[in-house]
Design a protein around this motif. Structure first.
Motif, PDB file in Angstrom:
ATOM      1  N   TYR A 184       0.820  -1.214   0.000  1.00  6.81           N
ATOM      2  CA  TYR A 184       0.000   0.000   0.000  1.00  6.81           C
ATOM      3  C   TYR A 184       0.854   1.265   0.000  1.00  6.81           C
ATOM      4  O   TYR A 184       0.315   2.373  -0.109  1.00  6.81           O
ATOM      5  N   ALA A 185       2.155   1.136   0.147  1.00  6.31           N
ATOM      6  CA  ALA A 185       3.035   2.303   0.270  1.00  6.31           C
ATOM      7  C   ALA A 185       2.892   3.291  -0.890  1.00  6.31           C
ATOM      8  O   ALA A 185       2.867   4.508  -0.661  1.00  6.31           O
ATOM      9  N   PRO A 186       2.801   2.852  -2.181  1.00  8.41           N
ATOM     10  CA  PRO A 186       2.692   3.834  -3.269  1.00  8.41           C
ATOM     11  C   PRO A 186       1.443   4.700  -3.206  1.00  8.41           C
ATOM     12  O   PRO A 186       1.382   5.750  -3.865  1.00  8.41           O
ATOM     13  N   SER A 213       0.479   6.371  -0.750  1.00  5.32           N
ATOM     14  CA  SER A 213       0.796   7.545   0.066  1.00  5.32           C
ATOM     15  C   SER A 213       1.870   8.370  -0.624  1.00  5.32           C
ATOM     16  O   SER A 213       2.928   7.861  -0.986  1.00  5.32           O
ATOM     17  N   TYR A 221       5.645   8.380   1.033  1.00  2.85           N
ATOM     18  CA  TYR A 221       6.574   7.284   0.747  1.00  2.85           C
ATOM     19  C   TYR A 221       6.906   7.205  -0.739  1.00  2.85           C
ATOM     20  O   TYR A 221       7.973   6.735  -1.117  1.00  2.85           O
ATOM     21  N   LEU A 222       5.998   7.675  -1.609  1.00  2.00           N
ATOM     22  CA  LEU A 222       6.252   7.617  -3.040  1.00  2.00           C
ATOM     23  C   LEU A 222       7.394   8.542  -3.432  1.00  2.00           C
ATOM     24  O   LEU A 222       8.167   8.249  -4.347  1.00  2.00           O
ATOM     25  N   MET A 224       9.589   4.340  -8.921  1.00  2.00           N
ATOM     26  CA  MET A 224       8.949   5.115  -7.856  1.00  2.00           C
ATOM     27  C   MET A 224       8.142   4.231  -6.895  1.00  2.00           C
ATOM     28  O   MET A 224       8.380   4.263  -5.678  1.00  2.00           O
ATOM     29  N   PRO A 225       7.190   3.434  -7.381  1.00  2.00           N
ATOM     30  CA  PRO A 225       6.464   2.588  -6.420  1.00  2.00           C
ATOM     31  C   PRO A 225       7.336   1.518  -5.773  1.00  2.00           C
ATOM     32  O   PRO A 225       7.140   1.169  -4.603  1.00  2.00           O
ATOM     33  N   SER A 245       9.290   3.165  -3.080  1.00  2.00           N
ATOM     34  CA  SER A 245       8.419   3.551  -1.968  1.00  2.00           C
ATOM     35  C   SER A 245       8.109   2.346  -1.079  1.00  2.00           C
ATOM     36  O   SER A 245       8.046   2.469   0.143  1.00  2.00           O
ATOM     37  N   VAL A 246       7.916   1.176  -1.690  1.00  2.00           N
ATOM     38  CA  VAL A 246       7.669  -0.043  -0.906  1.00  2.00           C
ATOM     39  C   VAL A 246       8.901  -0.382  -0.062  1.00  2.00           C
ATOM     40  O   VAL A 246       8.786  -0.771   1.107  1.00  2.00           O
ATOM     41  N   GLU A 275      -5.938   6.040  -1.344  1.00  2.30           N
ATOM     42  CA  GLU A 275      -6.118   5.066  -0.279  1.00  2.30           C
ATOM     43  C   GLU A 275      -7.592   4.731  -0.090  1.00  2.30           C
ATOM     44  O   GLU A 275      -7.954   3.577   0.153  1.00  2.30           O
TER      45      GLU A 275
END
Length: 480
Positions: A157-159, A161, A164-165, A220-221, A224-225, A274
């Motif tokens: 789910y990090a990307p 937000s 974190y991205l 990027m994603p 971020s993860v 989200e």
């Protein structure tokens, strides 16, 4: 009894200074060759060792019945005292070197009045003992009950937000900026070299540029993860002797204690991405908590059902369903979203800037669904024990607070709200942002909600006491 930091503090300090020593050696190598690099590194090591030895020798701490004191004596003498009744939390963190040596850093937070203190580093056993004693709990026989744990698949789910991205690229930009400044100071970067690099980049094939852009979008994603995992690895929440304890982190393990007696409620927050995925973030509302956005975190990203289940274990069930606000609030939300871009568009037309006016007109068109969504997210509810209010669209917040946590009310009306029969009810709880607001409620509903939760407080200001008849409760003669 007077105590010192753990002797292995020297080792931890040496590891922490390693990068600085490598930088000193690299500078010496550039300036004068291998021998100079050796001397630069040797001098850096000597100064670092001397600093940590002096810090260990001159620093002590003493735990009394009513306070903890930090004493430092070198040339002069300084004493910092933190009263134990002011302590809001005792956090324990451990970086990788600390964990390998069985050490931990103890951070003591006593709010705005009491200040804060840090012990870097003590044994893990001593850290747990200090937390138990300073928070007036028995550390020898802790009672632990699991409340929740983050599952590994939730790291994906990090990307969703934005924080974190963009974090990995912010770090990369910082490193590149540091490297550029260092190269410029050493004369390694010149105008001719920069121009040559620019010509080389411009001359790259279009296909290669597109491929690099696609790789950056894919990275990027992924990055971020990775960043999310490093910060929130094995995120667990448990209850231990009157405190809610959240532990997280891979390289640096951090443990944050939140005293239940200071817990006033929780906050569920999300953004549109989200929300579309059914994901939310959960935070605690604690009085006197410094850096509440980080220290009050209970779940960084989780399915809404899991977050609400954890909220129920911490403060009780989330009241629902939410009561919608009157239709007049919808027009107010749309006008407030539409007014700024529409106003700029009008000024741009008057100034003869058609492109700016067109862009603002496009933003105004997008503002209409934003205003409608802001209205849809408005709501409030109470179940007799807890109050919940929700608002926002790009950043939606739903706050849940216990009735006993409310310490005051404020009913506010602007000129436009009075014309529409609306009001904003603010419940003061002394935690988070100081309270929560139910925006654009009907005026009668705002007064009735406050009177239902704390009837004795509002009775002197009402025409009719709560429950005295079928007529709706009205504010008596004036507004506050």
């Amino acid at each position: 009894m007077t105590a010192r930091l753990h002797p292995f503090t020297f080792v931890v300090g040496a590891v922490r200074e390693l990068l600085a020593l490598l930088a000193a050696g690299a500078t010496g190598l550039l300036v004068g060759g291998l021998s100079t690099a050796f001397y630069f590194t040797l001098v850096g090591l000597a100064f670092g060792l001397l600093f940590h030895v002096a810090n260990w020798v001159t620093f002590t701490y003493v735990l009394y019945e009513d306070r903890i004191e930090f004493r430092r004596a070198l040339v002069g003498r300084s004493v910092k005292s933190i009263p134990r009744n002011r302590i809001r939390g005792v956090d324990i963190s451990a970086s990788l070197p600390h964990r390998l040596l069985g050490l931990a850093v103890v951070h003591i937070d006593a709010g705005a009045d009491g200040g804060e203190g840090e012990l870097n580093a003590v044994s893990r056993t001593e850290a747990e003992r200090l937390r138990g004693v300073l928070l007036a709990r028995d550390a020898a026989a802790p009672l632990r009950r699991a409340l929740g744990r983050m599952r590994r698949r939730w790291y994906l789910y990090a990307p969703l937000s934005g924080a974190y991205l963009l974090t990995p690229f912010a770090l990369a930009g910082s490193l590149l900026g540091t490297a550029y400044n260092l190269g410029d100071d050493l004369g390694l970067i010149t105008r001719e070299r920069v121009e040559s690099l620019g010509h080389d980049v411009v001359g790259l094939p279009t296909v290669l540029v597109l491929a690099l852009a696609i790789l950056a979008l894919i990275a990027m994603p992924v990055m971020s993860v990775i960043a999310f995992t490093l910060f929130n690895w094995d995120f667990t929440v448990h209850e231990r002797d009157g405190a809610v304890v959240a532990e997280r982190g891979l390289l640096t393990r951090r443990s944050v204690s939140l005293e239940r007696r200071r817990l006033r409620g929780v906050e569920l927050a999300d953004n549109p991405f989200e929300r579309a995925a059914g994901v939310t973030r959960l935070g605690a509302l604690i009085t006197g908590l410094g850096d509440a956005a980080q220290r009050g975190r209970l779940l960084p990203a989780a399915p809404r059902a899991a977050a609400e289940a954890l909220a129920a274990r911490v403060v009780g069930n989330v009241p629902g369903p939410l009561t919608a606000h009157p239709p007049a609030a919808r027009s107010r939300r749309v006008v407030r979203a539409l007014a700024p871009p529409a106003g700029v568009a009008v000024l741009a037309v008057l100034a003869g800037q058609p492109w700016v006016a067109g862009a603002c007109a496009g933003l105004a068109a997008l503002a209409v669904p934003l205003g409608l969504d802001r209205y849809r997210q408005l709501g409030h509810a109470t179940d007799g024990e807890r109050l919940t209010v929700r608002s926002g669209s790009l950043r939606r917040r739903q706050v849940v607070v216990e009735h006993s946590a409310v310490i005051g009310w404020r009913i506010r009306q602007t000129l436009f709200q009075r014309r529409l029969g609306l009001a904003t009810l603010f419940a003061a709880v002394g935690a988070g942002d100081g309270g929560c607001s139910a925006t654009d409620m009907a005026e009668e509903d705002a007064v009735a909600l406050a009177a239902a939760i704390t009837p004795a407080w509002l009775a002197p200001f009402l025409d009719r006491p709560p429950g005295a008849g079928a007529e709706p409760i009205r504010a008596g003669g004036h507004r506050t």
